[in-house]
Design an enzyme around this catalytic site. Structure first.
Site, PDB file in Angstrom:
ATOM      1  N   ASP A 163       0.798  -1.218   0.000  1.00 32.87           N
ATOM      2  CA  ASP A 163       0.000   0.000   0.000  1.00 32.87           C
ATOM      3  C   ASP A 163       0.836   1.277   0.000  1.00 32.87           C
ATOM      4  O   ASP A 163       0.564   2.199  -0.764  1.00 32.87           O
ATOM      5  CB  ASP A 163      -0.928   0.009   1.220  1.00 32.87           C
ATOM      6  CG  ASP A 163      -1.685   1.315   1.332  1.00 32.87           C
ATOM      7  OD1 ASP A 163      -2.513   1.594   0.454  1.00 32.87           O
ATOM      8  OD2 ASP A 163      -1.434   2.068   2.291  1.00 32.87           O
ATOM      9  N   ASP A 166       4.963   0.743   3.942  1.00 34.59           N
ATOM     10  CA  ASP A 166       5.021  -0.538   4.633  1.00 34.59           C
ATOM     11  C   ASP A 166       4.807  -1.671   3.629  1.00 34.59           C
ATOM     12  O   ASP A 166       4.836  -1.459   2.429  1.00 34.59           O
ATOM     13  CB  ASP A 166       3.956  -0.586   5.732  1.00 34.59           C
ATOM     14  CG  ASP A 166       2.588  -0.172   5.195  1.00 34.59           C
ATOM     15  OD1 ASP A 166       2.229  -0.596   4.077  1.00 34.59           O
ATOM     16  OD2 ASP A 166       1.873   0.595   5.872  1.00 34.59           O
ATOM     17  N   TYR A 323      -7.487   2.538   7.258  1.00 32.52           N
ATOM     18  CA  TYR A 323      -8.428   2.876   6.182  1.00 32.52           C
ATOM     19  C   TYR A 323      -9.856   2.582   6.657  1.00 32.52           C
ATOM     20  O   TYR A 323     -10.510   1.663   6.182  1.00 32.52           O
ATOM     21  CB  TYR A 323      -8.103   2.090   4.909  1.00 32.52           C
ATOM     22  CG  TYR A 323      -6.838   2.561   4.236  1.00 32.52           C
ATOM     23  CD1 TYR A 323      -6.824   3.722   3.463  1.00 32.52           C
ATOM     24  CD2 TYR A 323      -5.645   1.848   4.387  1.00 32.52           C
ATOM     25  CE1 TYR A 323      -5.655   4.159   2.851  1.00 32.52           C
ATOM     26  CE2 TYR A 323      -4.476   2.280   3.774  1.00 32.52           C
ATOM     27  CZ  TYR A 323      -4.487   3.437   3.008  1.00 32.52           C
ATOM     28  OH  TYR A 323      -3.332   3.874   2.395  1.00 32.52           O
ATOM     29  N   GLU A 570       5.226  10.083   3.251  1.00 34.85           N
ATOM     30  CA  GLU A 570       4.816   8.739   2.828  1.00 34.85           C
ATOM     31  C   GLU A 570       3.929   8.801   1.582  1.00 34.85           C
ATOM     32  O   GLU A 570       2.943   9.536   1.552  1.00 34.85           O
ATOM     33  CB  GLU A 570       4.076   8.008   3.948  1.00 34.85           C
ATOM     34  CG  GLU A 570       3.781   6.551   3.583  1.00 34.85           C
ATOM     35  CD  GLU A 570       3.265   5.725   4.753  1.00 34.85           C
ATOM     36  OE1 GLU A 570       3.430   4.504   4.737  1.00 34.85           O
ATOM     37  OE2 GLU A 570       2.694   6.322   5.704  1.00 34.85           O
TER      38      GLU A 570
END
Length: 619
Positions: A163, A166, A323, A570
């Site tokens: 995703d 990570d 999420y 990120e």
């Protein structure tokens, strides 16, 4: 002795000639007979015809089948000869002079950034990588996903995408990313082709959809579960259990367990996955077998979503930490719309335009986040998608009521993007604050830029010069300009002069929050905690994560290029998918526009075919 010449002029008579008149007369008669007994030569004829006949002969040329003026004949032949000489001379020059090929104009910034943004997906691939993946510091990884968890039904969960920084595989944002990419291909395949990226983007989508098909029983008509997530990241309460957030390791080196999270009541996830597979089926419509496989999977997922109501992230599950889905009504509208386009089955359109469903999805009220398209809320995207149907096919009753509402709401959302309105604040540098100053703003900005550019192209394709915001009329160029200013900000036209897309421009983030990019490929396997030194070092990443759009600046245009601060540095799949969609919409020649018809390939005629005309009347 002289006498008169009967033809005019003096005639000399020799004195020695003593012939009588009779003799002369007889001699003349003999000459006349001789003249009549043979044809006259040309000299004699010209002498007999006189000067006027001689001039006529010179004015014309007898070509056998036609008589033409001598003057015209000479000019024609001369012109042909001169033309032939000139043509031959020019040909000689062209053949002998070295050629200078005209180069195509250099690609625009949006096309250049598009090439890079697509590379991010190559870097995020999980599973066995193809030899042409073109990311030198990545190798095959996590080849035991699914097999190591005895409690799950689906044993082969190898593949898909990580995703973000990570190594977790979240189906929910991943499905939204694939839907956005497919939508952009359906609308702008010609632009992808012009950029030389059409095959690449289709390969990226297929890598995602192949994995999604593994996460449920895609051959069945009914299912009771979905593998929603692989890997966990919960580190709350000071947990030291090795997982994808506690450890800092390259995906290739992961040796800790990767649990699989299954859901049995997950309408939002299933409907989003249905949207991803349905939209991809249109992308791959020329591959009939694969397209039908995707359509069947989408139908199965949507049936499951409708029958087993519930949020996939309910009950404090691991997905809720990262999420968390707010509702599933917007996914019903979104998934229903895509299934209608993929199948042509009007039952999906009836559902997507049902007044109660629209009400539950929030189509009739505002709120601070109204009109913001994201991995959580697809209403704005669904409204634009269904406005397309009204603009180009105008299905009428009974769909017109909600379609007109969606169309009007789309106009209002587009108005809210413009600087003259105050629905959303802007930073001093001009970045629209769609998430009202909260962290990670860029993923929302790129989605809005895509919708604005796309809707502008819809209006252009429908020969509509613009739209109304209250009493004021705005041209489609205003929408496109909004999209450009936002993407230009992301590409470096901002107070910090920083590109927020890694590898684009000269000044971009060097400390991206990403495990694989931050650990050198040096054949050393770092342990779970052994990799922390790479997480915490102030040195730039040894590997460049080309094309990654980072989370973005704060609401004061500030940015901290710090690896441990994921709110700045990120990147995510969903964010980059929106970026790719916006870039391709703005790239290349504006006159290319959208592909009006491909999305309607499976849609039957909206009205019944008229009966044939009656037979001709006979008395």
């Amino acid at each position: 002795m002289y006498g008169r010449d009967p033809w005019g002029g003096p005639l000399e008579i020799n004195a020695t000639d003593s012939a009588t008149d009779d003799d002369r007369s007889r001699n003349l008669q003999d000459l006349d007979k001789a003249a009549l007994s043979r044809p006259l030569d040309e000299t004699q004829q010209s002498w007999l015809l006189g000067p006027s006949e001689q001039q006529k002969k010179k004015k014309y040329v007898d070509l056998g089948c036609i008589i033409v003026s001598r003057k015209i004949f000479v000019w024609t032949v001369g012109t042909l000869l001169v033309s032939g000489f000139i043509a031959g001379f020019i040909t000689l020059i062209v053949k002998t002079v070295p050629r200078h090929h005209h180069r195509h104009p250099p690609p625009d910034n949006y096309t250049l950034a598009l090439h890079k943004a697509l590379m991010f997906f190559n870097a995020q691939r999980s599973g066995k990588l193809p030899s042409h993946n073109n990311v030198s510091w990545r190798r095959s990884s996590c080849l035991q996903d699914g097999k190591s968890d005895p409690s799950v039904l689906m044993k082969d969960l190898v593949g898909g995408y990580y995703d973000a920084g990570d190594a977790i595989k979240f189906n929910f944002p991943k499905s939204f990313a694939m839907t956005m990419l497919s939508w952009s291909v359906i609308e702008y395949s010609a632009k992808y082709e012009a950029a030389g990226e059409l095959n690449h983007i289709k390969e990226i989508i297929k890598w995602g959809t192949d994995y999604l098909l593994k996460t449920f029983n895609n051959t069945a008509d009914t299912i009771d579960r979905i593998a929603a997530q692989v890997g966990v990241g919960d580190t709350s309460g000071g947990s030291t259990t090795p997982n994808d957030h506690y450890c800092w390791m390259r995906p290739e080196d992961i040796d800790y367990p990767r649990p699989v999270y299954e859901c049995h009541s997950c309408s939002d996830l299933a409907a989003e996955m249905a949207a991803a597979l349905a939209s991809a089926s249109i992308v791959f419509k020329d591959n009939k077998a694969y397209s039908q496989k995707l359509v069947h999977g989408a139908r199965t997922l949507f049936t499951f979503a409708r029958n087993q109501r519930g949020r996939y992230s309910a009950g404090g599950s691991d997905p809720a930490l990262f999420y968390n889905s707010s509702s599933y009504w917007d996914e019903f509208v979104w998934g229903g719309a895509w299934l209608y386009y993929a199948t042509g089955n009007s039952s999906y359109l009836q559902l997507a335009t049902h007044p109660k469903l629209a009400k539950h999805a929030g189509a009739f009220w505002g709120g601070p986040d109204y009109g913001v398209l994201s991995w959580d809320n697809k209403l704005a995207g669904a409204q634009v998608l269904l406005s397309r149907l009204r603009l180009f096919l105008s299905p009428g009753y009974p769909y017109e009521e909600i379609l007109s509402t969606f169309h009007n709401q789309t106009s209002i959302v587009m108005c809210s993007f413009l600087p003259v309105f105050t629905s959303f604040n802007r930073t001093k540098g001009g970045l629209i604050q769609l998430n009202h100053g909260r962290p990670q703003p860029l993923q929302y900005v790129v989605n809005a830029a895509f919708l604005a550019a796309l809707y502008s192209d819809y209006l252009d394709a429908a020969d509509t010069p613009g739209w109304y915001c209250g009493p004021n009329f705005y041209s489609t160029d205003v929408l496109r300009e909004f999209a450009k200013t936002q993407i230009d900000y992301i590409l470096g036209k901002n107070p910090r002069k920083m590109s927020y897309v890694v590898g684009f421009g000269n000044h971009y983030p060097k400390h991206v929050h990403h495990r694989g990019a931050s650990i050198p490929k040096n054949n050393i396997k770092y342990s779970c905690k052994g990799g922390w030194k790479w997480r915490d070092t102030t040195k730039p990443n040894p590997n460049t994560l080309v094309g990654a759009m980072v989370a973005g600046p704060d609401n004061h245009d500030g940015f901290h290029d710090v690896r441990t601060n994921y709110n700045y540095t990120e990147p995510t799949l969903a964010g980059n998918a929106g970026l790719v969609a916006a870039l391709v919409a703005l790239s290349g020649d504006k006159s290319t526009g959208i592909d009006k018809n491909t999305i309607f390939s499976a849609v039957p005629p909206m009205f019944p075919t008229p009966p044939p005309p009656p037979a001709p009347w006979k008395p």
